[in-house]
Scaffold this motif. Structure first.
Motif: not given
Length: 637
Positions: A142-155, A212-216, A285-291
């Motif tokens: 999502f926008v606003g996380t360290s993992l997405n430098p753009t201004k668009v996401d699925h939301a 990470w916790r239990g899906d794919d 299960w680091d910040s990559f997954w938690q974010e």
């Protein structure tokens, strides 16, 4: 040329004719029209394919099916949206039919609910897939996380799509619902982040929530190497045209040949894939997954859109997601917007015929019942203001094979301790005799998750969808599988919640996986269903990678020979162990080839483990006394 013409004429028994003026030249000779027009007069719907612009100018390909030939609901029809990476054009033309319900008879649609409800059906390709422009990122953060430098996401894409739909589909009543299964369940959840005002209802089914916790991708740190083929096909090309090629009919042979998951991935070209590089870089299960965990994201703001989470009790792909979202959101749901269904299904079976699951019979078509009594009225209530009699929780109780309407979930805390005993029995009272029950785990001979040959993931003539209900007897007699069996029950034992494993164990290695299964053992003979005689049905089972015993985000080696407690949840269960049945618990240290093998030597990256890292380990399970192993069960009084 003249000789050839004469020869052809002779062969046909005709006189050679000269080429007439106006005959098309050979290079342009084509019996197809320049543009084929599909006759549509017989259709009971109108089909529109449009490219909807997003806020950054990228256009997303969207198919809109508008019912025709039947009275439109007063004020217009509501729209049901699905956003998918799985080809919107194909999903809206599953079969060659002029009927809308038949065309939608496939993935995600619940076609009788859509058609009989008078909905406008909208299916859209997400960014970078099939007909849509833009780049593709797996479960785009999502926008606003360290993992997405753009201004668009699925939301934002969902918001922009709905904004366009309510202004450009004149047959609409201005209300939109969103639904989807698996990845499309994830996009349905994403729509709840800063939702559009016209979004009135959401039905995320079997959603991807925390990979990470239990899906794919992982389960408690153990890597699901079966998904290498999905990653290659889904990310590698826009249209999934490049297939993951194998030369072995048995997936067991395939993965053993390469040793580690990383070696198999490299041999099949996955090192080119950005998402694969991210998986390799983030095995904990680091910040990559938690974010990007959807339960954490959605818990940051109140739920404003009525939402029905749909969970399959034997979901072979995303068994973690829906219950995790429920657990995160329900305590703060003051407005009563959150609902939950738990059905006796495999991944996505709720929109199919569902009277059986593998060898298990449910005595009725549970999918058809749920669609008619829960899904259809739920959607109609919020999209057409029709009355609804749907409980907060609708849960199927296996064992008695009946639907329940419950005020909440779970209905019992996990406080009843089912102890493992030294003689490999079970009991709700600890045994006075303390000791260990031992086995040797050999990575060269891993325990399979289902009998060989193991096929790679697939839904056509493949046991993959139903493997969670496979009979566990094929592994019960293995020396590297501990089997603890309780007495024949003289009265039912009912559980409704999350069983919690409390395994006290020591290993001679410096790392280890632990697989624990909670099993319902049927009587030796079952009247009217001989195939179930003695059947060992897993009610819940999962894997835990021992290096994350102290912290899920930091891997640490295990001290050899030291008894340590490993605590982890099994998937939720709503089950009755009936009188005449027995309860069983199995413990093992591999679940191959579904999960990569733990080398049982601590290495920085199990995905890239070398052949010398894989060693035998003696596993000692502590039983009896105050430190003995047990499973905490949510027993209903």
């Amino acid at each position: 040329m003249a000789a050839w013409t004469s020869l052809a004429a002779a062969m046909l028994g005709t006189t050679a004719l000269p080429v007439m003026a106006g005959t098309p030249a050979a290079a342009s000779y084509d019996e197809r029209p320049a543009k084929l027009e599909q006759p549509t007069a017989y259709r009971d719907y109108e089909r529109r394919s449009v490219d909807i612009p997003m806020r950054d100018g990228v256009k997303l390909h969207t198919v809109i099916l508008v019912p025709k030939g039947a009275p439109m609901p007063k004020g217009g029809a509501a729209m049901l949206l699905t956003r998918t990476p799985y080809n919107a054009e194909e999903m809206t033309s599953q079969h060659a039919s002029g009927r809308m319900a038949i065309s939608l008879d496939g993935y995600d649609s619940a076609p009788e609910v859509v058609a009989e409800g008078g909905y406008i059906r909208v299916v859209q390709d997400v960014r970078g897939k099939y007909g849509s422009e833009g780049t593709y990122v797996m479960n785009r953060p999502f926008v606003g996380t360290s993992l997405n430098p753009t201004k668009v996401d699925h939301a934002t894409d969902t918001y922009d799509t709905i904004e366009w739909l309510v202004h450009h589909v004149p047959e609409s009543n201005g209300r939109v619902g969103i639904l989807g299964i698996s990845y499309d369940g994830f996009t349905a959840l994403a729509a709840l982040v800063n939702p559009h005002p016209a979004l009135k209802v959401a039905v995320p089914m079997n959603p991807m929530v925390d990979g990470w916790r239990g899906d794919d991708w992982f389960h408690n740190g153990a890597f699901r190497q079966y998904n290498l083929s999905y990653i290659w096909e889904q990310v590698g090309t826009r249209d999934n045209s490049n297939k993951y090629e194998v030369t072995e009919a048995d997936a067991y042979t395939h993965f053993m040949r390469y040793g580690s998951a990383g070696a198999a991935a490299s041999a099949h070209g996955l090192d080119q894939i950005g998402f694969w590089q991210k998986l390799k870089a983030h095995p904990a299960w680091d910040s990559f997954w938690q974010e990007q965990a959807m339960d954490k994201i959605l818990a940051k703001a109140p739920l404003t859109v009525p939402t029905l989470l749909v969970h399959s009790l034997w979901d072979q792909e995303d068994i973690y997601g829906a219950p995790a979202v429920w657990k995160a959101l329900k305590p703060q749901d003051k407005a009563g917007n959150l609902f939950l269904t738990m059905g006796p299904w495999f991944h996505g079976q709720e929109i199919e015929r569902a009277d059986t699951l593998g060898a298990v019979r449910w005595d009725a078509d549970t999918g058809k019942w749920w669609r008619a009594h829960v899904l259809a009225p739920f959607l109609a209530h919020y999209l057409y203001d029709k009355p609804m009699d749907v409980g907060t929780v609708t849960a199927f109780q296996s064992g008695t094979n009946r639907w329940q309407t419950l005020p909440g979930w779970p209905t019992a805390p996990a406080t009843a301790k089912l102890f493992l005993h030294a003689d490999e029995t079970l009991g709700f009272d600890p045994s006075a005799k303390e000791g260990t029950v031992d086995y040797v785990s050999d990575p060269a001979k891993p325990v399979t998750y289902e009998p060989r040959p193991n096929k790679l993931v697939g839904y056509e003539e493949n046991p993959w969808p139903t493997w969670l209900t496979d009979d566990q007897r094929p592994v019960s007699g293995r020396p590297d599988v501990l089997t603890f069996t309780g007495p024949v029950l003289d009265k039912p034992v009912t559980i409704a919640g999350t069983p919690i494993v409390h395994l006290t164990a020591a290993t001679s290695g410096t790392d280890s996986d632990w697989v624990v299964k909670l099993i319902d053992v049927y009587p030796d003979e079952v009247p009217g269903d001989r195939a179930m005689g003695g059947y060992q049905l897993a009610v819940g089972m999962d894997i835990f990678r021992g290096r994350y015993r102290e912290s899920l985000s930091v891997a640490k080696p295990i001290t050899p020979g030291t008894p340590l407690e490993f605590t982890f949840d099994l998937p939720p269960a709503n089950h009755v162990f009936r009188a005449g049945h027995r309860i069983m618990v199995q413990v093992q240290s591999s679940w191959f080839p579904l999960y990569d093998r733990n080398p049982q030597t601590f290495v920085p990256s199990i995905i890239d483990a070398k052949s010398a890292d894989y060693v035998k380990a003696t596993q000692k399970i502590s039983v009896g006394g105050t430190n003995g192993s047990y499973i905490a069960l949510p027993v209903v009084p």
